[in-house]
Design an enzyme around this catalytic site. Structure first.
Site, PDB file in Angstrom:
ATOM      1  CB  VAL A 170      -4.190 -16.199   0.652  1.00 15.79           C
ATOM      2  CG1 VAL A 170      -3.619 -15.829   2.024  1.00 15.79           C
ATOM      3  CG2 VAL A 170      -5.702 -16.068   0.659  1.00 15.79           C
ATOM      4  N   PRO A 171      -1.329 -14.359  -0.670  1.00 17.43           N
ATOM      5  CG  PRO A 171      -0.580 -12.142  -0.783  1.00 17.43           C
ATOM      6  CD  PRO A 171      -1.806 -12.986  -0.494  1.00 17.43           C
ATOM      7  CB  CYS A 172       1.805 -17.834   1.814  1.00 22.69           C
ATOM      8  SG  CYS A 172       1.554 -19.064   0.520  1.00 22.69           S
ATOM      9  CG  HIS A 173       4.033 -15.301  -3.406  1.00 23.10           C
ATOM     10  ND1 HIS A 173       2.661 -15.457  -3.525  1.00 23.10           N
ATOM     11  CD2 HIS A 173       4.329 -14.126  -4.019  1.00 23.10           C
ATOM     12  CE1 HIS A 173       2.163 -14.431  -4.178  1.00 23.10           C
ATOM     13  NE2 HIS A 173       3.152 -13.594  -4.485  1.00 23.10           N
ATOM     14  NE  ARG A 174       2.058 -10.389  -3.086  1.00 21.80           N
ATOM     15  CZ  ARG A 174       0.855  -9.923  -3.432  1.00 21.80           C
ATOM     16  NH1 ARG A 174       0.084  -9.364  -2.503  1.00 21.80           N
ATOM     17  NH2 ARG A 174       0.429 -10.033  -4.679  1.00 21.80           N
TER      18      ARG A 174
END
Length: 202
Positions: A170-174
């Protein structure tokens, strides 16, 4: 002790360790087959350091790395889901393969089922919207808050992203700050920058 005696002792120790490993594996497989394990976990190596991963029968439920990858704390968090927690490395072959492919630049989308049990309310809506951000793209806290139903809740969205139990997948880095600044990240800003560069987003 002669060289021969030393070699025999080492061979015996290796045989004992191998037998112990096989017994442990049989125990894990038996418990899994009998439905006695609610949460399985293991550790794996990665370019961002050791990663702890956990899954339930529903899917991947937790990923932890960097400053939050302490094994004891990780297992304690899983106990909130169920007391039936067991380390089971072979349970994670598919997860390990997809993560390896991602870090090698050969995977742009994860096909893993997810268990959202460690999320809820607005935070879960934020994370579900975050999961839709395509590989190589970015969004902002404000945009994610709006997509989750409350455009004024940028700070709450940031808190939800900071508590994301399944980072990378779940790409919270994006999610960046308005204006393009990288912003915070549970694994540290240097890891966030590494992931964005890996994906060609910055």
């Amino acid at each position: 002790m002669t060289d021969l005696e030393r070699a025999l002792k080492q061979a015996g120790r290796r045989r004992y360790e191998s037998e112990a490993e096989r017994a442990a594996l049989r125990l894990v497989e038996g418990a899994t087959d009998e439905g006695l394990v609610d949460v399985a976990f293991t550790a794996m190596d990665s370019p961002v350091g050791p990663i702890m991963v956990a899954a339930t029968q529903r899917g991947l439920v937790r990923i932890s790395f960097g400053r939050s990858s302490d094994r004891d704390n990780f297992v304690a968090q899983l106990a909130a889901l169920s007391p039936r927690v067991l380390e089971a490395p072979r349970y994670f072959d598919a997860i390990r393969r997809e993560l390896d492919e991602y870090f090698e630049g050969r995977r742009t989308r994860f096909d893993l089922p997810l268990d959202w049990s460690l999320t809820g309310g607005f935070g879960r809506r934020v994370l579900r919207q975050t999961a839709r951000i395509p590989y190589g793209s970015v969004s902002t806290y404000r945009e994610i808050a709006a997509a989750a139903g409350n455009p004024r809740a940028s700070r709450a969205a940031g808190n939800a992203l900071g508590a994301n139990p399944i980072p990378i997948v779940v790409p919270c880095h994006r999610v960046l700050r308005t204006g393009g600044a990288i912003g915070g990240y549970g694994g540290g800003p240097e890891v966030k920058k590494f992931l964005l560069e890996l994906e060609g987003a910055v």
